[in-house]
Scaffold this motif. Sequence first.
Motif, PDB file in Angstrom:
ATOM      1  N   LYS A 185       0.853  -1.182   0.000  1.00  0.00           N
ATOM      2  CA  LYS A 185       0.000   0.000   0.000  1.00  0.00           C
ATOM      3  C   LYS A 185       0.892   1.236   0.000  1.00  0.00           C
ATOM      4  CE  LYS A 185      -3.754   2.065   2.735  1.00  0.00           C
ATOM      5  NZ  LYS A 185      -4.580   1.881   3.971  1.00  0.00           N
ATOM      6  N   GLY A 186       0.546   2.226  -0.801  1.00  0.00           N
ATOM      7  CA  GLY A 186       1.361   3.434  -0.881  1.00  0.00           C
ATOM      8  C   GLY A 186       2.380   3.402  -1.998  1.00  0.00           C
ATOM      9  N   THR A 187       2.490   2.280  -2.688  1.00  0.00           N
ATOM     10  CA  THR A 187       3.379   2.200  -3.847  1.00  0.00           C
ATOM     11  C   THR A 187       2.900   3.190  -4.906  1.00  0.00           C
ATOM     12  OG1 THR A 187       3.925  -0.137  -3.475  1.00  0.00           O
ATOM     13  CG2 THR A 187       4.179   0.695  -5.725  1.00  0.00           C
ATOM     14  N   PRO A 188       3.784   4.044  -5.419  1.00  0.00           N
ATOM     15  CA  PRO A 188       3.369   5.008  -6.447  1.00  0.00           C
ATOM     16  C   PRO A 188       2.703   4.311  -7.635  1.00  0.00           C
ATOM     17  CG  PRO A 188       5.588   5.496  -5.679  1.00  0.00           C
ATOM     18  CD  PRO A 188       5.215   4.173  -5.072  1.00  0.00           C
ATOM     19  N   GLY A 189       1.511   4.774  -7.999  1.00  0.00           N
ATOM     20  CA  GLY A 189       0.803   4.209  -9.135  1.00  0.00           C
ATOM     21  C   GLY A 189      -0.102   3.036  -8.798  1.00  0.00           C
ATOM     22  N   PHE A 190      -0.138   2.647  -7.535  1.00  0.00           N
ATOM     23  CA  PHE A 190      -0.976   1.520  -7.102  1.00  0.00           C
ATOM     24  C   PHE A 190      -2.039   2.035  -6.149  1.00  0.00           C
ATOM     25  CE2 PHE A 190      -1.368  -1.850  -3.681  1.00  0.00           C
ATOM     26  CZ  PHE A 190      -2.277  -2.639  -4.373  1.00  0.00           C
ATOM     27  N   TYR A 191      -3.312   1.733  -6.445  1.00  0.00           N
ATOM     28  CA  TYR A 191      -4.353   2.242  -5.566  1.00  0.00           C
ATOM     29  C   TYR A 191      -5.620   1.381  -5.630  1.00  0.00           C
ATOM     30  CZ  TYR A 191      -6.132   4.388  -9.889  1.00  0.00           C
ATOM     31  OH  TYR A 191      -6.599   4.614 -11.172  1.00  0.00           O
ATOM     32  N   PHE A 192      -6.393   1.503  -4.566  1.00  0.00           N
ATOM     33  CA  PHE A 192      -7.716   0.884  -4.498  1.00  0.00           C
ATOM     34  C   PHE A 192      -8.691   1.756  -5.264  1.00  0.00           C
ATOM     35  CE2 PHE A 192     -11.831   1.145  -2.246  1.00  0.00           C
ATOM     36  CZ  PHE A 192     -12.307  -0.143  -2.486  1.00  0.00           C
ATOM     37  N   SER A 193      -9.499   1.126  -6.151  1.00  0.00           N
ATOM     38  CA  SER A 193     -10.382   1.899  -7.011  1.00  0.00           C
ATOM     39  C   SER A 193     -11.787   2.032  -6.439  1.00  0.00           C
ATOM     40  CB  SER A 193     -10.449   1.271  -8.405  1.00  0.00           C
ATOM     41  OG  SER A 193     -11.365   1.960  -9.222  1.00  0.00           O
ATOM     42  N   ASN A 194     -12.506   0.923  -6.310  1.00  0.00           N
ATOM     43  CA  ASN A 194     -13.882   1.024  -5.822  1.00  0.00           C
ATOM     44  C   ASN A 194     -14.336  -0.293  -5.205  1.00  0.00           C
ATOM     45  OD1 ASN A 194     -13.939   0.272  -8.855  1.00  0.00           O
ATOM     46  ND2 ASN A 194     -15.916  -0.432  -8.109  1.00  0.00           N
ATOM     47  N   SER A 195     -15.329  -0.181  -4.320  1.00  0.00           N
ATOM     48  CA  SER A 195     -15.905  -1.348  -3.667  1.00  0.00           C
ATOM     49  C   SER A 195     -16.955  -1.984  -4.566  1.00  0.00           C
ATOM     50  CB  SER A 195     -16.557  -0.947  -2.340  1.00  0.00           C
ATOM     51  OG  SER A 195     -15.594  -0.497  -1.425  1.00  0.00           O
ATOM     52  N   LEU A 196     -17.097  -3.289  -4.429  1.00  0.00           N
ATOM     53  CA  LEU A 196     -18.095  -4.034  -5.195  1.00  0.00           C
ATOM     54  C   LEU A 196     -19.169  -4.530  -4.236  1.00  0.00           C
ATOM     55  CD1 LEU A 196     -15.525  -5.995  -7.352  1.00  0.00           C
ATOM     56  CD2 LEU A 196     -16.916  -4.061  -8.096  1.00  0.00           C
ATOM     57  N   HIS A 197     -20.413  -4.365  -4.604  1.00  0.00           N
ATOM     58  CA  HIS A 197     -21.537  -4.723  -3.741  1.00  0.00           C
ATOM     59  C   HIS A 197     -22.095  -6.073  -4.185  1.00  0.00           C
ATOM     60  CE1 HIS A 197     -21.176  -0.708  -2.158  1.00  0.00           C
ATOM     61  NE2 HIS A 197     -21.200  -0.245  -3.386  1.00  0.00           N
ATOM     62  N   LYS A 198     -22.161  -7.000  -3.257  1.00  0.00           N
ATOM     63  CA  LYS A 198     -22.410  -8.392  -3.595  1.00  0.00           C
ATOM     64  C   LYS A 198     -23.724  -8.910  -3.010  1.00  0.00           C
ATOM     65  CE  LYS A 198     -18.707  -9.889  -1.477  1.00  0.00           C
ATOM     66  NZ  LYS A 198     -18.364  -8.677  -0.729  1.00  0.00           N
ATOM     67  N   MET A 199     -24.170 -10.030  -3.548  1.00  0.00           N
ATOM     68  CA  MET A 199     -25.354 -10.714  -3.048  1.00  0.00           C
ATOM     69  C   MET A 199     -25.117 -11.244  -1.645  1.00  0.00           C
ATOM     70  SD  MET A 199     -27.247 -14.016  -4.757  1.00  0.00           S
ATOM     71  CE  MET A 199     -26.486 -15.424  -3.975  1.00  0.00           C
ATOM     72  N   GLY A 200     -23.974 -11.848  -1.436  1.00  0.00           N
ATOM     73  CA  GLY A 200     -23.611 -12.442  -0.153  1.00  0.00           C
ATOM     74  C   GLY A 200     -22.192 -12.076   0.232  1.00  0.00           C
ATOM     75  N   MET A 201     -21.720 -12.636   1.330  1.00  0.00           N
ATOM     76  CA  MET A 201     -20.391 -12.306   1.861  1.00  0.00           C
ATOM     77  C   MET A 201     -20.222 -10.787   1.928  1.00  0.00           C
ATOM     78  SD  MET A 201     -18.905 -15.166   2.583  1.00  0.00           S
ATOM     79  CE  MET A 201     -18.603 -16.886   2.143  1.00  0.00           C
ATOM     80  N   ARG A 202     -21.276 -10.121   2.356  1.00  0.00           N
ATOM     81  CA  ARG A 202     -21.327  -8.660   2.292  1.00  0.00           C
ATOM     82  C   ARG A 202     -20.459  -7.982   3.358  1.00  0.00           C
ATOM     83  NH1 ARG A 202     -25.696  -6.021   0.084  1.00  0.00           N
ATOM     84  NH2 ARG A 202     -26.139  -4.937   2.035  1.00  0.00           N
ATOM     85  N   ALA A 203     -20.120  -8.706   4.420  1.00  0.00           N
ATOM     86  CA  ALA A 203     -19.252  -8.133   5.443  1.00  0.00           C
ATOM     87  C   ALA A 203     -17.778  -8.386   5.132  1.00  0.00           C
ATOM     88  CB  ALA A 203     -19.603  -8.701   6.818  1.00  0.00           C
ATOM     89  N   SER A 204     -17.516  -8.985   3.994  1.00  0.00           N
ATOM     90  CA  SER A 204     -16.151  -9.181   3.513  1.00  0.00           C
ATOM     91  C   SER A 204     -15.900  -8.178   2.395  1.00  0.00           C
ATOM     92  CB  SER A 204     -15.972 -10.615   2.997  1.00  0.00           C
ATOM     93  OG  SER A 204     -14.674 -10.791   2.470  1.00  0.00           O
ATOM     94  N   PRO A 205     -15.034  -7.203   2.606  1.00  0.00           N
ATOM     95  CA  PRO A 205     -14.841  -6.156   1.596  1.00  0.00           C
ATOM     96  C   PRO A 205     -14.232  -6.711   0.315  1.00  0.00           C
ATOM     97  CG  PRO A 205     -13.164  -5.989   3.311  1.00  0.00           C
ATOM     98  CD  PRO A 205     -14.148  -7.014   3.777  1.00  0.00           C
ATOM     99  N   THR A 206     -14.813  -6.325  -0.806  1.00  0.00           N
ATOM    100  CA  THR A 206     -14.360  -6.779  -2.124  1.00  0.00           C
ATOM    101  C   THR A 206     -14.224  -5.567  -3.024  1.00  0.00           C
ATOM    102  OG1 THR A 206     -15.639  -8.804  -1.809  1.00  0.00           O
ATOM    103  CG2 THR A 206     -14.845  -8.367  -4.031  1.00  0.00           C
ATOM    104  N   GLY A 207     -13.149  -5.499  -3.794  1.00  0.00           N
ATOM    105  CA  GLY A 207     -12.974  -4.322  -4.629  1.00  0.00           C
ATOM    106  C   GLY A 207     -11.989  -4.519  -5.749  1.00  0.00           C
ATOM    107  N   GLU A 208     -11.688  -3.416  -6.402  1.00  0.00           N
ATOM    108  CA  GLU A 208     -10.790  -3.395  -7.555  1.00  0.00           C
ATOM    109  C   GLU A 208      -9.480  -2.706  -7.174  1.00  0.00           C
ATOM    110  OE1 GLU A 208     -10.776  -1.909 -12.260  1.00  0.00           O
ATOM    111  OE2 GLU A 208     -12.302  -1.167 -10.849  1.00  0.00           O
TER     112      GLU A 208
END
Length: 381
Positions: A185-208
């Motif tokens: 985390k913090g590497t130049p050019g590397f970043y979290f984009s957006n969260s994905l909203h799911k049918m299940g496993m909703r308390a487990s964060p999923t993203g791009e």
Amino acid sequence: MWFFNDEERELQNMVREFALNELAPVATEHDEEEKFNISAFKKMGELGLLGITADPLYGGSGLGATAATIVMDEFGYACASSTLSYLAHTILCVNNIQNNASPLQKQKYLPKLITGEHIGCMAMTEPDFGSDAVGMQTRAKRDGDYYFLNGSKMWITNAEFADVAYTYTRTGDGKKDLTTFIVEKGTPGFYFSNSLHKMGMRASPTGELVFENAKVPLENRVGEEGDSIYHMMKNLELERITISGISLGIARACLDMCLKYANERKQFGKTIGQFQMMQKIIADMSTNVEMMKHFLYSVCKDYDHGNKGRVVAAQIKLALPRLTTQICLDAIQLHGGMGYSREFPLERFLRDNKLNEIGAGTNEVMVMIIAKTLLREAMPQ
């Protein structure tokens, strides 16, 4: 299980108590709010659970597939979502680093991952490459003592919270020209984009996760260029075995709820457990749970004794989540309208378990692995 050793029984008791105190009470709330139980995650580190398969030299517990699956099973009984994030951290990130990284990389990354100071993820799947993982197009190009990574990774568990991403990339045009990196985390050019909203496993964060000329030091390359296929194969069996433990936990929870409800709910002047149709549901469910339990833990024990197998891992992964989906449906049916409502967690169990028929290899991919391998082995020489 009768063949658990004393250490495994002690572990089972500890994680069962932890799950009932720290995971179960907030599971419904966190599902509704899509909230990551980060406080429980940190406490897992204090208990030594975040490095369950890692070398004690780096703070790990040095245990095997049986112990890791016990945790998945007990946590899955209470909150499958939190368990999925736990699996992504311990099996997909920590265990991969443990098995494939250099001593210097292990010393740098494992201690903080194992204490919970850092959270890990694995970045493999891409927007256009899921089951066809080796077709991935995220590129890594070397320039002196650095690599520059370009592309994106999708459906990454823990992406939003990850301090360390165990990342697969392409370094050539050949099918097997895949190379692994540990990206911070913090590497130049590397970043979290957006969260994905799911049918299940909703308390487990999923993203791009996105790489735009992400500058990664050569020292963060895991092994040599082209080693990724080997890395993947080393870890996939354990991933498929342990994720099946989550399904077993869900199935056990369904059975316990059905037994309780069938003894309490009355219709036509008697408890519904006295009706043969309800008895059949319970008898079939309990039989399947016992079969699942013995199949899973016998495979775990074999794995721990060095008897590993791609086919049996695929068979476990195919059988347990699929059986658990049916168990969830039967449990909902037994509970009638209450099972269909959100007053009971059964609908959450069903939504959560469906992921286990998709993640770590879909049912269809498991069928391909099993059938193709067995047919090839049966061919006359």
